[in-house]
Enzyme design. Structure first.
Site, PDB file in Angstrom:
ATOM      1  CG  ASP A  26      39.204  -7.034  30.970  1.00 54.65           C
ATOM      2  OD1 ASP A  26      38.067  -7.559  30.985  1.00 54.65           O
ATOM      3  OD2 ASP A  26      40.156  -7.438  31.658  1.00 54.65           O
ATOM      4  CG  ASN A  72      41.081 -19.254  22.957  1.00 48.12           C
ATOM      5  OD1 ASN A  72      40.161 -20.045  23.037  1.00 48.12           O
ATOM      6  ND2 ASN A  72      40.887 -17.931  22.910  1.00 48.12           N
ATOM      7  CG  PHE A 115      34.404 -18.860  33.361  1.00 53.98           C
ATOM      8  CD1 PHE A 115      33.098 -18.395  33.299  1.00 53.98           C
ATOM      9  CD2 PHE A 115      34.615 -20.226  33.541  1.00 53.98           C
ATOM     10  CE1 PHE A 115      32.030 -19.268  33.411  1.00 53.98           C
ATOM     11  CE2 PHE A 115      33.559 -21.108  33.658  1.00 53.98           C
ATOM     12  CZ  PHE A 115      32.259 -20.635  33.596  1.00 53.98           C
TER      13      PHE A 115
HETATM   14  O1  PMT Z   1      34.982 -23.596  25.664  1.00 50.36           O
HETATM   15  P1  PMT Z   1      35.414 -24.836  26.409  1.00 50.36           P
HETATM   16  O2  PMT Z   1      36.280 -25.738  25.550  1.00 50.36           O
HETATM   17  O3  PMT Z   1      34.252 -25.565  27.003  1.00 50.36           O
HETATM   18  O4  PMT Z   1      36.354 -24.383  27.616  1.00 50.36           O
HETATM   19  C1  PMT Z   1      35.823 -23.600  28.623  1.00 50.36           C
HETATM   20  C2  PMT Z   1      36.785 -22.474  29.044  1.00 50.36           C
HETATM   21  C3  PMT Z   1      38.051 -23.096  29.589  1.00 50.36           C
HETATM   22  C4  PMT Z   1      37.118 -21.581  27.858  1.00 50.36           C
HETATM   23  C5  PMT Z   1      36.013 -21.632  30.128  1.00 50.36           C
HETATM   24  O5  PMT Z   1      35.658 -22.458  31.198  1.00 50.36           O
HETATM   25  C6  PMT Z   1      36.863 -20.464  30.628  1.00 50.36           C
HETATM   26  O6  PMT Z   1      37.706 -20.596  31.497  1.00 50.36           O
HETATM   27  N1  PMT Z   1      36.637 -19.251  30.044  1.00 50.36           N
HETATM   28  C7  PMT Z   1      37.398 -18.034  30.292  1.00 50.36           C
HETATM   29  C8  PMT Z   1      38.643 -18.038  29.427  1.00 50.36           C
HETATM   30  C9  PMT Z   1      39.489 -16.784  29.646  1.00 50.36           C
HETATM   31  O7  PMT Z   1      39.581 -15.982  28.750  1.00 50.36           O
HETATM   32  O8  PMT Z   1      39.976 -16.664  30.844  1.00 50.36           O
HETATM   33  P2  PMT Z   1      40.946 -15.452  31.331  1.00 50.36           P
HETATM   34  O9  PMT Z   1      41.414 -15.887  32.661  1.00 50.36           O
HETATM   35  O10 PMT Z   1      41.943 -15.175  30.271  1.00 50.36           O
HETATM   36  O11 PMT Z   1      39.962 -14.227  31.426  1.00 50.36           O
HETATM   37  C10 PMT Z   1      39.279 -13.901  32.633  1.00 50.36           C
HETATM   38  C11 PMT Z   1      37.900 -13.403  32.343  1.00 50.36           C
HETATM   39  O12 PMT Z   1      37.955 -12.169  31.616  1.00 50.36           O
HETATM   40  C12 PMT Z   1      37.035 -14.330  31.527  1.00 50.36           C
HETATM   41  O13 PMT Z   1      35.729 -14.261  32.038  1.00 50.36           O
HETATM   42  C13 PMT Z   1      37.097 -13.744  30.118  1.00 50.36           C
HETATM   43  O14 PMT Z   1      35.906 -14.024  29.372  1.00 50.36           O
HETATM   44  C14 PMT Z   1      37.220 -12.257  30.419  1.00 50.36           C
HETATM   45  N2  PMT Z   1      37.941 -11.460  29.417  1.00 50.36           N
HETATM   46  C15 PMT Z   1      39.238 -11.725  29.120  1.00 50.36           C
HETATM   47  C16 PMT Z   1      39.935 -10.903  28.252  1.00 50.36           C
HETATM   48  C17 PMT Z   1      39.258  -9.819  27.653  1.00 50.36           C
HETATM   49  N3  PMT Z   1      39.877  -9.030  26.794  1.00 50.36           N
HETATM   50  N4  PMT Z   1      37.978  -9.580  27.961  1.00 50.36           N
HETATM   51  C18 PMT Z   1      37.310 -10.378  28.828  1.00 50.36           C
HETATM   52  O15 PMT Z   1      36.125 -10.161  29.090  1.00 50.36           O
END
Ligand code: PMT
Length: 406
Positions: free
Chosen positions: A309, A212, A329
């Site tokens: 996750d 991504n 996030f």
């Molecule tokens: O890196 P930049 O260009 O500065 O951009 C910042 C950002 C947009 C990447 C950051 O601010 C952000 O939003 N990060 C989280 C991205 C994400 O994966 O979001 P999600 O909504 O898909 O996931 C929700 C949360 O679960 C996140 O905290 C993620 O880290 C976590 N996750 C997701 C999938 C997974 N398999 N394991 C996780 O821990």
């Protein structure tokens, strides 16, 4: 980063003295305050006007200043400072420091010191290797001073070897490191914080991967603010466009599974922040050879499996292993509040920072972010701000939370 920090910068007379001016600029840019002192021989290389203008404080040199009609209060100068840095330190000045000479403002300040001293020597290789210099070096180390350099390389005199002044950015890093390590009254001193950042990459074959657009800027800014507040930061990062911040412990990973393993390896911690953009799935099979086009002109199809996750796995840990604060996030392209509220519950985290990552938002890769902050009680919209400010605001919230009585 050095806001409010006062550095007494002693410049002695060496050919590399001009580099002290670059160092001053770096300290000033990071918010620090510089009081320059120039020895008599430094005046041959740097003018007080240049040093004073860059520092924003008059460069001092003489113990007795006729213009001020008074003795410069060298004791007060040292008491006022948080750190003393000698750049460059000549062989002569090292000898003075080692033997307690006090015949000018710079050496008097050193003798009267009650602060740590960082010394960056610069001299000819023979002078550096000379037995008296090596004895003085050992004495100064035994006295508690720390040294940056000297570096090896070609000298102004044409000889080659140890004796070159360390680069200003390396001396600057040592200054920051001093404040990180020994700085007192930092609000997160003694707290261990884990931050994930950047993009995971899921290989399809040896030359292709699924990823991504995360640049790592937001996670890096958060880790940097936490470190500046004194936290010990475990920084677990995937691919990123920016280097990790200074002073954090970096673990570089590729896939979501690598990140899962690294996070669980780094536990326990007081606070865990999941800013990485993690791939929810990965290709079920990873070819050991480059995947070829199908012979019939159709594209190969991909079968995907779920990745672990990471955030959820940490949020669900038993109370004796779970970080006190688990912060996630949410990257959303639509119905941000609705999706983020559901995500907070589903993941089981304490706080969630939702950001809009739809096309045109500029969140991925940009320097600014607009956060909606959820703490389980409700949500607040933060005004659009730089990613560094988001890092600082989140750090302040964490500090206030950890200060609360149980
Ligand atoms: O890196 P930049 O260009 O500065 O951009 C910042 C950002 C947009 C990447 C950051 O601010 C952000 O939003 N990060 C989280 C991205 C994400 O994966 O979001 P999600 O909504 O898909 O996931 C929700 C949360 O679960 C996140 O905290 C993620 O880290 C976590 N996750 C997701 C999938 C997974 N398999 N394991 C996780 O821990």
């Amino acid at each position: 980063m050095l806001a409010g920090r006062k550095i007494l910068l002693i410049i002695t007379g060496g050919i590399a003295a001009f580099k002290a001016i670059d160092l001053m600029r770096m300290i000033k840019k990071a918010g620090g305050d510089v009081q320059p002192i120039l020895t008599k021989s430094a005046l041959e290389f740097v003018t007080p006007l240049t040093a004073g203008t860059v520092a924003g404080n008059p460069a001092l040199s003489e113990l007795f200043d006729l213009g001020r009609e008074a003795e410069i209060n060298h004791i007060e100068l040292v008491r006022d400072a948080d750190l003393i840095v000698v750049v460059p330190a000549t062989g002569d000045f090292m000898a003075k420091m080692a033997h307690g000479f006090a015949d000018d403002l710079a050496s008097t300040a050193i003798l009267a010191r009650d602060k740590h001293v960082i010394v960056a020597p610069s001299m000819n290789v023979r002078m550096w290797e000379a037995a008296p210099t090596q004895r003085n070096f050992q004495t100064l180390v035994d006295d508690g001073m720390s040294f940056v350099g000297p570096d090896k390389g070609e000298m102004a005199c044409g000889e080659f070897g140890l004796g070159r002044l360390a680069e200003p950015d390396v001396i600057f890093a040592a200054i920051k490191d001093y404040f990180f390590t020994f700085g007192e009254n930092l609000p997160l001193k003694g707290k261990r914080v884990l931050v994930t950042s950047g993009a995971t990459r899921e290989p399809l074959d040896p030359v292709r991967f699924l990823t991504n657009a995360s640049s790592g800027k937001q996670g890096t800014a958060i880790a940097s603010a936490l470190r500046a507040a004194g936290a010990d930061v475990e920084f677990i990062t995937g691919a990123a466009d920016v280097p990790p911040p200074d002073g954090v412990n970096v673990t570089q990973i590729t896939t979501a599974q690598d990140m899962y393993d690294a996070v669980h390896e780094a536990l326990p911690c007081d606070v865990a922040i999941f800013c990485a953009a993690v791939s929810d799935w990965r290709p079920k099979a990873v070819g050991d050879k480059k995947i070829k086009k199908n012979g019939d002109g159709t594209a190969p199809s991909l079968e995907m499996v779920l990745n672990p996750d990471i955030l959820h796995s940490v949020a669900q840990l038993e109370p004796d292993q779970r970080p006190q604060l688990v912060i996630g996030f949410a990257a959303e392209t639509n119905d941000v509040v609705k999706h983020a509220e559901a995500k907070l519950v589903r993941k089981g985290c304490d706080w969630l920072l939702a950001n809009d990552v739809s096309a045109g938002s500029g969140t991925f890769g940009g320097d600014h972010n607009s956060i909606i902050f959820f703490d389980g009680q409700g949500h607040q919209e933060w005004a659009q701000m730089s990613k560094a400010e988001v890092g600082q605001k989140l750090t302040n919230q964490i500090t206030s939370y950890l200060k609360q009585p149980d």
